[in-house]
Design a protein around this motif. Structure first.
Motif, PDB file in Angstrom:
ATOM      1  N   ARG A   1     -11.180 -25.022   5.384  1.00  0.00           N
ATOM      2  CA  ARG A   1     -11.839 -25.230   6.357  1.00  0.00           C
ATOM      3  C   ARG A   1     -12.889 -24.582   6.653  1.00  0.00           C
ATOM      4  NH1 ARG A   1     -13.046 -21.970  10.617  1.00  0.00           N
ATOM      5  NH2 ARG A   1     -11.850 -20.590   9.362  1.00  0.00           N
ATOM      6  N   VAL A   2     -13.682 -23.731   5.965  1.00  0.00           N
ATOM      7  CA  VAL A   2     -15.054 -23.773   6.119  1.00  0.00           C
ATOM      8  C   VAL A   2     -15.818 -24.824   4.787  1.00  0.00           C
ATOM      9  CG1 VAL A   2     -15.756 -21.821   4.984  1.00  0.00           C
ATOM     10  CG2 VAL A   2     -14.724 -21.243   6.230  1.00  0.00           C
ATOM     11  N   LEU A   3     -14.816 -25.367   3.640  1.00  0.00           N
ATOM     12  CA  LEU A   3     -15.010 -26.703   2.888  1.00  0.00           C
ATOM     13  C   LEU A   3     -16.111 -27.631   3.592  1.00  0.00           C
ATOM     14  CD1 LEU A   3     -13.216 -25.451  -0.091  1.00  0.00           C
ATOM     15  CD2 LEU A   3     -15.948 -24.670   0.226  1.00  0.00           C
ATOM     16  N   LYS A   4     -14.603 -27.699   4.540  1.00  0.00           N
ATOM     17  CA  LYS A   4     -15.522 -29.275   4.935  1.00  0.00           C
ATOM     18  C   LYS A   4     -16.331 -28.877   6.118  1.00  0.00           C
ATOM     19  CE  LYS A   4     -12.336 -32.775   7.229  1.00  0.00           C
ATOM     20  NZ  LYS A   4     -10.470 -33.143   8.097  1.00  0.00           N
ATOM     21  N   VAL A   5     -16.669 -27.715   6.881  1.00  0.00           N
ATOM     22  CA  VAL A   5     -16.616 -27.620   8.121  1.00  0.00           C
ATOM     23  C   VAL A   5     -18.566 -27.490   7.565  1.00  0.00           C
ATOM     24  CG1 VAL A   5     -18.223 -25.837   9.661  1.00  0.00           C
ATOM     25  CG2 VAL A   5     -15.296 -26.536   9.431  1.00  0.00           C
ATOM     26  N   GLN A   6     -18.688 -26.781   6.283  1.00  0.00           N
ATOM     27  CA  GLN A   6     -20.003 -25.952   5.828  1.00  0.00           C
ATOM     28  C   GLN A   6     -19.973 -27.465   4.537  1.00  0.00           C
ATOM     29  OE1 GLN A   6     -20.656 -22.075   3.922  1.00  0.00           O
ATOM     30  NE2 GLN A   6     -20.165 -21.498   6.411  1.00  0.00           N
ATOM     31  N   HIS A   7     -19.933 -28.388   4.086  1.00  0.00           N
ATOM     32  CA  HIS A   7     -19.792 -29.366   3.480  1.00  0.00           C
ATOM     33  C   HIS A   7     -20.298 -29.150   2.039  1.00  0.00           C
ATOM     34  CE1 HIS A   7     -20.177 -33.218   6.152  1.00  0.00           C
ATOM     35  NE2 HIS A   7     -20.665 -31.721   7.086  1.00  0.00           N
ATOM     36  N   ILE A   8     -19.473 -27.738   1.832  1.00  0.00           N
ATOM     37  CA  ILE A   8     -20.061 -27.050  -0.131  1.00  0.00           C
ATOM     38  C   ILE A   8     -18.655 -27.862  -0.695  1.00  0.00           C
ATOM     39  CG2 ILE A   8     -21.011 -25.410   0.851  1.00  0.00           C
ATOM     40  CD1 ILE A   8     -19.350 -23.595   1.290  1.00  0.00           C
ATOM     41  N   GLU A   9     -19.497 -27.133  -1.799  1.00  0.00           N
ATOM     42  CA  GLU A   9     -17.909 -27.562  -3.017  1.00  0.00           C
ATOM     43  C   GLU A   9     -17.396 -26.156  -3.072  1.00  0.00           C
ATOM     44  OE1 GLU A   9     -17.374 -30.184  -4.322  1.00  0.00           O
ATOM     45  OE2 GLU A   9     -18.067 -31.295  -3.146  1.00  0.00           O
ATOM     46  N   ILE A  10     -16.437 -25.900  -3.217  1.00  0.00           N
ATOM     47  CA  ILE A  10     -15.539 -24.507  -3.444  1.00  0.00           C
ATOM     48  C   ILE A  10     -16.411 -24.159  -4.546  1.00  0.00           C
ATOM     49  CG2 ILE A  10     -14.065 -25.297  -5.582  1.00  0.00           C
ATOM     50  CD1 ILE A  10     -12.531 -23.053  -3.614  1.00  0.00           C
ATOM     51  N   SER A  11     -16.990 -24.756  -5.809  1.00  0.00           N
ATOM     52  CA  SER A  11     -17.710 -23.256  -6.233  1.00  0.00           C
ATOM     53  C   SER A  11     -19.143 -23.041  -5.283  1.00  0.00           C
ATOM     54  CB  SER A  11     -18.380 -24.291  -7.521  1.00  0.00           C
ATOM     55  OG  SER A  11     -19.066 -25.687  -7.381  1.00  0.00           O
ATOM     56  N   ASP A  12     -19.546 -23.237  -4.459  1.00  0.00           N
ATOM     57  CA  ASP A  12     -20.494 -22.909  -3.749  1.00  0.00           C
ATOM     58  C   ASP A  12     -19.523 -21.513  -2.424  1.00  0.00           C
ATOM     59  OD1 ASP A  12     -23.020 -24.197  -4.945  1.00  0.00           O
ATOM     60  OD2 ASP A  12     -21.688 -25.541  -3.679  1.00  0.00           O
ATOM     61  N   PHE A  13     -18.682 -21.319  -2.441  1.00  0.00           N
ATOM     62  CA  PHE A  13     -18.176 -20.932  -1.535  1.00  0.00           C
ATOM     63  C   PHE A  13     -17.799 -19.236  -2.073  1.00  0.00           C
ATOM     64  CE2 PHE A  13     -14.154 -18.358   0.389  1.00  0.00           C
ATOM     65  CZ  PHE A  13     -13.826 -19.195   1.337  1.00  0.00           C
ATOM     66  N   PRO A  14     -18.366 -18.855  -0.864  1.00  0.00           N
ATOM     67  CA  PRO A  14     -18.905 -17.535  -1.044  1.00  0.00           C
ATOM     68  C   PRO A  14     -18.658 -15.835  -1.115  1.00  0.00           C
ATOM     69  CG  PRO A  14     -19.207 -18.051   1.754  1.00  0.00           C
ATOM     70  CD  PRO A  14     -18.880 -19.034   0.334  1.00  0.00           C
ATOM     71  N   VAL A  15     -17.418 -16.638  -1.146  1.00  0.00           N
ATOM     72  CA  VAL A  15     -16.057 -15.510  -1.035  1.00  0.00           C
ATOM     73  C   VAL A  15     -15.571 -15.107  -2.416  1.00  0.00           C
ATOM     74  CG1 VAL A  15     -14.123 -14.556  -0.048  1.00  0.00           C
ATOM     75  CG2 VAL A  15     -15.383 -14.917   1.272  1.00  0.00           C
ATOM     76  N   PRO A  16     -15.386 -14.990  -3.090  1.00  0.00           N
ATOM     77  CA  PRO A  16     -14.848 -14.337  -5.237  1.00  0.00           C
ATOM     78  C   PRO A  16     -13.134 -14.361  -4.256  1.00  0.00           C
ATOM     79  CG  PRO A  16     -16.098 -12.253  -4.545  1.00  0.00           C
ATOM     80  CD  PRO A  16     -16.363 -13.365  -3.285  1.00  0.00           C
ATOM     81  N   PRO A  17     -12.788 -15.326  -5.428  1.00  0.00           N
ATOM     82  CA  PRO A  17     -11.387 -14.792  -5.021  1.00  0.00           C
ATOM     83  C   PRO A  17     -10.661 -13.488  -4.667  1.00  0.00           C
ATOM     84  CG  PRO A  17     -12.021 -16.288  -6.967  1.00  0.00           C
ATOM     85  CD  PRO A  17     -13.129 -15.861  -6.398  1.00  0.00           C
ATOM     86  N   LYS A  18     -10.936 -12.832  -5.843  1.00  0.00           N
ATOM     87  CA  LYS A  18     -10.922 -11.527  -5.599  1.00  0.00           C
ATOM     88  C   LYS A  18     -10.414 -10.780  -3.612  1.00  0.00           C
ATOM     89  CE  LYS A  18     -14.180  -8.329  -8.172  1.00  0.00           C
ATOM     90  NZ  LYS A  18     -14.890  -8.278  -6.715  1.00  0.00           N
ATOM     91  N   ASN A  19     -11.842 -11.001  -3.883  1.00  0.00           N
ATOM     92  CA  ASN A  19     -12.162 -10.865  -2.512  1.00  0.00           C
ATOM     93  C   ASN A  19     -11.245 -10.897  -1.613  1.00  0.00           C
ATOM     94  OD1 ASN A  19     -13.867  -9.558  -3.187  1.00  0.00           O
ATOM     95  ND2 ASN A  19     -15.952  -9.760  -1.798  1.00  0.00           N
ATOM     96  N   LEU A  20     -10.766 -12.114  -1.746  1.00  0.00           N
ATOM     97  CA  LEU A  20      -9.531 -12.630  -0.721  1.00  0.00           C
ATOM     98  C   LEU A  20      -8.064 -12.236  -0.683  1.00  0.00           C
ATOM     99  CD1 LEU A  20      -9.538 -14.859   1.497  1.00  0.00           C
ATOM    100  CD2 LEU A  20      -8.445 -16.674   0.081  1.00  0.00           C
TER     101      LEU A  20
END
Lengths: 99, 485
Positions: free
Chosen positions: B361-380
């Motif tokens: 949802r965040v990727l879609k709303v912010q028009h970003i790629e997963i590589s630019d997603f601010p939360v690293p997987p280990k935080n999730l």
């Protein structure tokens, strides 16, 4: 399949070359000579010979994928007949390109 | 109106992919996008006389990768050719390409329809070539040229005319994009031009085996445009034939603003490229050993990965499909899974839910790629761990997630800083529940008289009173106990 003056004009146009009538005649003649020679070569049976694309028998000359500095834009543009500050300037291109 | 259903479109696609090498195909200039115009250049890519191109080995390896991924035959010997034409963005006056002996031939990909059905689409060839520069037409009245892109390596993937609808063409293009991005050889961005697509289109009466006259449609620079442009062109050709006219063999440019395809000018010189073997580049010989080495580096492909998700994580098919659509997303999901404290089918499903719904949802709303997603997987993963061990509720987790998007803090820090720790202490919850029940005698009576739907009201009130921090499971239990006593 002799080359005509029209063929010469067509090829010249593709290569962006301009010739006088005299030159065109000369070129028509020369191109026909070359093709005649090729016709002569074509008489040899080459059905068992692999087509040759390169005269030297070398294969696989590579470079590694490493970036090295090239020219600056100022250097690149230095000899350009027309330019803006950062670009090469060319005559206005209308319509699309065919590539 | 022409009767479209009597016609069958025949489509073949030529897809160009910009390869993700660091340096250009035949010189050591950078391929970096967005640098100062005319600064990624050297005498070789500027087409100066007397220079000698040398092939970037990575270009060959990337192309072999794509060939293997699409079941092609890798040619033991392959040569380059010059494609001659004049255009201002091509300083040499020819493009180095492959003509007679391309590196990869005779492959296929399976396209997958929405209902799960598959169709095999043949790949005629994949060859290596170089990109041209960029002409910029809108500065003043002149055309100016940036040659930074000259010599950037491309592969051209040519399909067989196996596609029978614009939608099939879309699915094919989607598949190609998925493969190149999985292989990591191209970023697949159509809008930025790293993936480009031209189409050969013709129509014929259904049942006819011969092909009709084809046109070439160019400039379809987004997935959406490909389908629309093809629909337009197919409609145009059918209308011509229905009107008793003929389709002219020509090249058309898709104009996305007007929604039409416009014929290109000057046909007479087109397609006379006078190809001949490039004398400056020696043949490329790829032996089986090399092919095997490249084969060993191939990643797991979407369909294999999806099957593994079904088996290993016991995810529903829908989840497995969505997660493996893009390599980046699948990698992210696996990164989340890797750092889970408790590994079980439930926690895998939690990881899947958060990745599929919240991350996407965040990727879609912010028009970003997963590589630019601010939360690293280990935080999730850490956040999911907090849900699993009962520190926070799923509801609080939504707030933590929002906060993680904004700050670089770990979920644990966020929970501590904002006092979001879930209240799982029975006494504390009981105290609030008692208050709620004594304040709402009327509702209590309603519930006890059999109106069970009031239960939700008590849950809501309790959660509200406890600012959402109460352990929802315990709230339910305590409420049930108190109401039935």
């Amino acid at each position: 399949m002799a080359v005509t003056m029209k063929d010469v004009e067509y090829i010249a146009k593709l290569a962006r070359l301009k010739f006088t009538e005299e030159e065109k005649q000369k070129l028509t003649h020369e191109l026909n000579d070359i093709l005649n020679y090729i016709d002569q070569l074509n008489k040899i049976d080459t059905s068992n010979v692999e087509p040759l694309s390169h005269v030297i028998d070398v294969k696989n000359v590579f470079r590694e994928d490493v970036v090295k500095p090239g020219l600056t834009s100022a250097e690149a543009l230095k000899n350009a007949p027309a330019k803006t500050e950062k670009f090469f300037k060319v005559p206005k291109v209308i319509g699309g390109k065919d590539a | 109106m022409p009767s479209n259903e009597h016609y069958e479109p025949v489509i073949g696609l030529e897809v160009h992919c910009q390869l993700l090498t660091k340096s250009k195909a035949f010189c050591s200039c950078s391929t970096q996008f967005g640098n100062e115009p005319n600064s990624n250049v050297c005498p070789i890519c500027l087409g100066m006389p007397g220079v000698l191109p040398v092939l970037n080995k990575q270009v060959v390896e990337f192309t072999i990768k794509m060939g293997l991924a699409t079941h092609c035959t890798i040619a033991p010997k392959s040569i380059f050719a010059r494609k001659n034409y004049f255009y201002p963005d091509l300083p040499k006056g020819f493009q180095i390409s492959q003509y007679e002996e391309p590196l990869c031939t005779d492959g296929f990909v399976d396209i997958e329809f929405e209902d799960g059905k598959k169709k095999k689409i043949g790949i005629t060839r994949i060859h290596m070539e170089e990109d041209a520069g960029k002409s910029i037409h809108d500065i003043d009245i002149d055309t100016v040229v940036d040659v930074n892109r000259c010599g950037v390596p491309l592969i051209e993937i040519v399909s067989e005319p196996d596609l029978r609808s614009p939608h099939e063409a879309y699915l094919y293009l989607y598949k190609i994009r998925q493969i190149v991005t999985y292989l990591g050889i191209c970023d697949g961005n159509m809008e930025e031009g790293s993936l480009r697509c031209d189409a050969n289109v013709s129509v014929r009466k259904k049942g006819e085996t011969k092909f009709g006259t084809k046109t070439e449609v160019k400039n379809m620079n987004s997935f959406r445009f490909v389908e629309r442009a093809l629909e337009y062109e197919i409609g145009r050709q059918i209308a011509l034939l229905e009107d008793g006219q003929k389709v002219l063999q020509e090249t058309l440019l898709w104009d996305s603003n007007q929604g039409i395809a416009v014929p290109m000018r000057s046909k007479e010189e087109a397609h006379d490229y006078r190809y001949f073997p490039e004398p400056d580049l020696v043949p490329v010989a790829v032996n089986q050993n090399w092919v095997n080495k490249v084969k060993a580096t191939l990643p797991e492909f979407p369909s294999e990965r999806r099957d593994r998700y079904l088996k290993e994580y016991k995810l529903p098919k829908y989840d497995a499909d969505v997660l493996t659509t893009e390599k980046g997303l699948a990698d992210y999901f696996e990164g989340v899974v890797e750092n889970l404290d408790k590994k079980s089918d439930e926690t895998y499903k939690l990881a899947s839910n958060w990745t599929m719904t919240d991350v996407l949802r965040v990727l879609k709303v912010q028009h970003i790629e997963i590589s630019d997603f601010p939360v690293p997987p280990k935080n999730l993963s850490e956040m999911i761990n907090l849900i699993v061990d009962g520190t926070i509720s799923g509801k609080i987790a939504k707030d933590v997630f929002e906060e993680m998007l904004k700050s670089k803090d770990s979920p644990r820090t966020i929970v501590e800083k904002r006092g979001l720790v879930q209240v799982s202490e029975e006494g504390a919850i009981e105290k609030v529940v008692d208050e709620i029940l004594s304040k709402n005698k009327e509702q209590v009576d309603k519930y006890r008289s059999g109106k069970n739907q009031v239960f939700g009201f008590f849950v809501g009130e309790t959660m509200k009173a406890m600012k959402g921090k109460a352990n929802p499971k315990m709230v339910n239990e305590i409420l049930k106990k108190k109401l039935s006593s």
